[in-house]
Design a protein around this motif. Structure first.
Motif, PDB file in Angstrom:
ATOM      1  N   SER A 267       0.983  -1.383   0.042  1.00  0.00           N
ATOM      2  CA  SER A 267       0.066  -0.044   0.102  1.00  0.00           C
ATOM      3  C   SER A 267       0.840   1.087   0.077  1.00  0.00           C
ATOM      4  O   SER A 267       1.889   1.434   0.653  1.00  0.00           O
ATOM      5  N   ALA A 268       0.565   2.168  -0.773  1.00  0.00           N
ATOM      6  CA  ALA A 268       1.244   3.539  -0.846  1.00  0.00           C
ATOM      7  C   ALA A 268       0.581   4.418   0.109  1.00  0.00           C
ATOM      8  O   ALA A 268       1.133   5.560   0.208  1.00  0.00           O
ATOM      9  N   ASP A 269      -0.505   4.052   0.896  1.00  0.00           N
ATOM     10  CA  ASP A 269      -1.065   4.985   1.880  1.00  0.00           C
ATOM     11  C   ASP A 269      -0.611   4.709   3.334  1.00  0.00           C
ATOM     12  O   ASP A 269      -1.248   5.279   4.026  1.00  0.00           O
ATOM     13  N   LEU A 270       0.517   3.820   3.335  1.00  0.00           N
ATOM     14  CA  LEU A 270       0.938   3.507   5.018  1.00  0.00           C
ATOM     15  C   LEU A 270       2.407   3.647   4.615  1.00  0.00           C
ATOM     16  O   LEU A 270       2.993   3.538   3.916  1.00  0.00           O
ATOM     17  N   THR A 271       2.931   4.519   5.830  1.00  0.00           N
ATOM     18  CA  THR A 271       4.387   4.704   5.759  1.00  0.00           C
ATOM     19  C   THR A 271       5.157   3.247   6.022  1.00  0.00           C
ATOM     20  O   THR A 271       4.498   2.549   6.487  1.00  0.00           O
ATOM     21  N   ALA A 272       6.414   3.382   5.809  1.00  0.00           N
ATOM     22  CA  ALA A 272       7.392   2.169   6.277  1.00  0.00           C
ATOM     23  C   ALA A 272       7.331   1.755   7.747  1.00  0.00           C
ATOM     24  O   ALA A 272       7.020   0.772   8.178  1.00  0.00           O
ATOM     25  N   ASP A 273       7.366   2.800   8.642  1.00  0.00           N
ATOM     26  CA  ASP A 273       7.536   2.707   9.913  1.00  0.00           C
ATOM     27  C   ASP A 273       5.578   2.047  10.291  1.00  0.00           C
ATOM     28  O   ASP A 273       5.560   1.148  11.385  1.00  0.00           O
ATOM     29  N   GLU A 274       4.680   2.657   9.588  1.00  0.00           N
ATOM     30  CA  GLU A 274       3.277   2.127  10.073  1.00  0.00           C
ATOM     31  C   GLU A 274       3.373   0.657   9.620  1.00  0.00           C
ATOM     32  O   GLU A 274       2.674  -0.193  10.363  1.00  0.00           O
ATOM     33  N   LYS A 275       3.664   0.271   8.403  1.00  0.00           N
ATOM     34  CA  LYS A 275       3.751  -1.119   8.163  1.00  0.00           C
ATOM     35  C   LYS A 275       4.647  -2.000   9.053  1.00  0.00           C
ATOM     36  O   LYS A 275       4.120  -3.183   9.353  1.00  0.00           O
ATOM     37  N   ARG A 276       5.681  -1.370   9.404  1.00  0.00           N
ATOM     38  CA  ARG A 276       6.495  -2.445  10.282  1.00  0.00           C
ATOM     39  C   ARG A 276       5.938  -2.498  11.674  1.00  0.00           C
ATOM     40  O   ARG A 276       5.975  -3.691  12.101  1.00  0.00           O
ATOM     41  N   MET A 277       5.251  -1.566  12.230  1.00  0.00           N
ATOM     42  CA  MET A 277       4.560  -1.843  13.588  1.00  0.00           C
ATOM     43  C   MET A 277       3.195  -2.720  13.370  1.00  0.00           C
ATOM     44  O   MET A 277       3.245  -3.617  14.082  1.00  0.00           O
TER      45      MET A 277
END
Length: 303
Positions: A267-277
């Motif tokens: 998804s392009a709507d979530l940041t890398a940090d959000e995905k990691r968490m």
């Protein structure tokens, strides 16, 4: 670890044969992957699982292929109580699985067996959505207080909307140190789902997304509305309170196991940090996983 994926909601069983609401749920005749489910024939497992066994070894094959380091195995009345098998699974693969125990809360004397089950498992599951609306009885509160005292985790799924949210607030007040994972992302496609998400404003309450691809199945991959719901929930309680879950194996009758999380990863709507968490870090901390394997990417024959 560059990529850490942990599945916070899955199921395992060796044999599915139970009764819920006086209706039998079981595998149909041998060599079929379908089940009798509340009087209907349902595709409970992928069609190649013809022996009806949803085993840890099969799941590990899916996990290794999809680079999922660990999984939380929950329970549900429709699977039958799987305590014996899940204790074997966690003993055999302690660094890959966290398993929930479960009691038959439909039996008014369930507390007689509770001390042994609570002692044996790191967490206890309560499928409150399949219990009477007033699930927080004196006996249930006694169980929850025992769990809090022993540092266990509660996994719970609630009836749609805010029907049981008030009882959850009472539960949290009575057991402020009990860690709680709310399942099915608050039944996100049902009216009032955010009332369940909002429970995660309490310090020990988290939400996992098991079944989110099922709930948005009509939309199908790549589930843009599911991404919007994840962002809405994060705006309410913080991305650090949300965890990915697949609801394996039922969801992979429609999609592959990897698809159940890579719609988030891509998804392009979530940041890398959000995905990691969301995809692993929060679950690792919440469930207390230790050292986990690093799983290499393996090319498909079609690539």
């Amino acid at each position: 670890m560059e990529k850490l994926i942990i599945d916070a909601h899955s199921h395992l069983w060796l044999n599915q044969d139970t009764v819920v609401n006086n209706q039998r749920i079981c595998q149909l005749e041998p060599n079929r992957s379908r089940s009798l489910f509340f009087g209907e024939e349902r595709q409970m497992l992928p069609p190649f699982m013809t022996d009806g066994q949803n085993t840890a070894e099969r799941f590990l094959s899916n996990m290794d292929y999809a680079q999922v380091a660990a999984a939380v195995v929950t329970q549900e009345f429709i699977d039958g109580i799987q305590n014996s098998y899940l204790l074997q699974v966690e003993s055999r693969y302690p660094n890959r699985f966290f398993t929930f125990g479960m009691l038959d809360y439909r039996n008014p004397d369930f507390m007689q067996n509770a001390p042994g089950v609570v002692e044996a498992f790191k967490g206890i599951k309560i499928p409150a959505a399949r219990l009477p609306q007033q699930f927080l009885t004196d006996a249930m509160l006694q169980l929850l207080q025992l769990m809090e005292k022993q540092g266990k985790i509660l996994g719970i799924e609630l009836q749609d909307g805010d029907t049981q949210v008030g009882q959850m607030e009472e539960l949290i007040q009575e057991c402020p140190n009990l860690k709680i994972a709310i399942g099915h992302f608050g039944m996100v496609t049902r009216e009032g789902w955010m009332s369940q998400i909002s429970l995660a404003r309490h310090k020990n309450v988290y939400v996992e997304s098991g079944g989110i691809t099922w709930l948005f199945n009509d939309e199908f991959y790549p589930f843009p509305s599911a991404i919007r719901a994840i962002k809405q929930a994060a705006d309410e309680v913080g991305m650090d309170k949300l965890m990915w879950g697949s609801d394996y194996p039922r969801t992979i009758t429609a999609i592959t196991y990897k698809m159940s999380y890579d719609f988030v990863e891509k998804s392009a709507d979530l940041t890398a940090d959000e995905k990691r968490m969301f995809l692993g870090q929060n679950a690792k901390q919440f469930f207390g996983f230790g050292e986990l394997p690093e799983l290499p990417y393996i090319k498909n024959m079609s690539e």
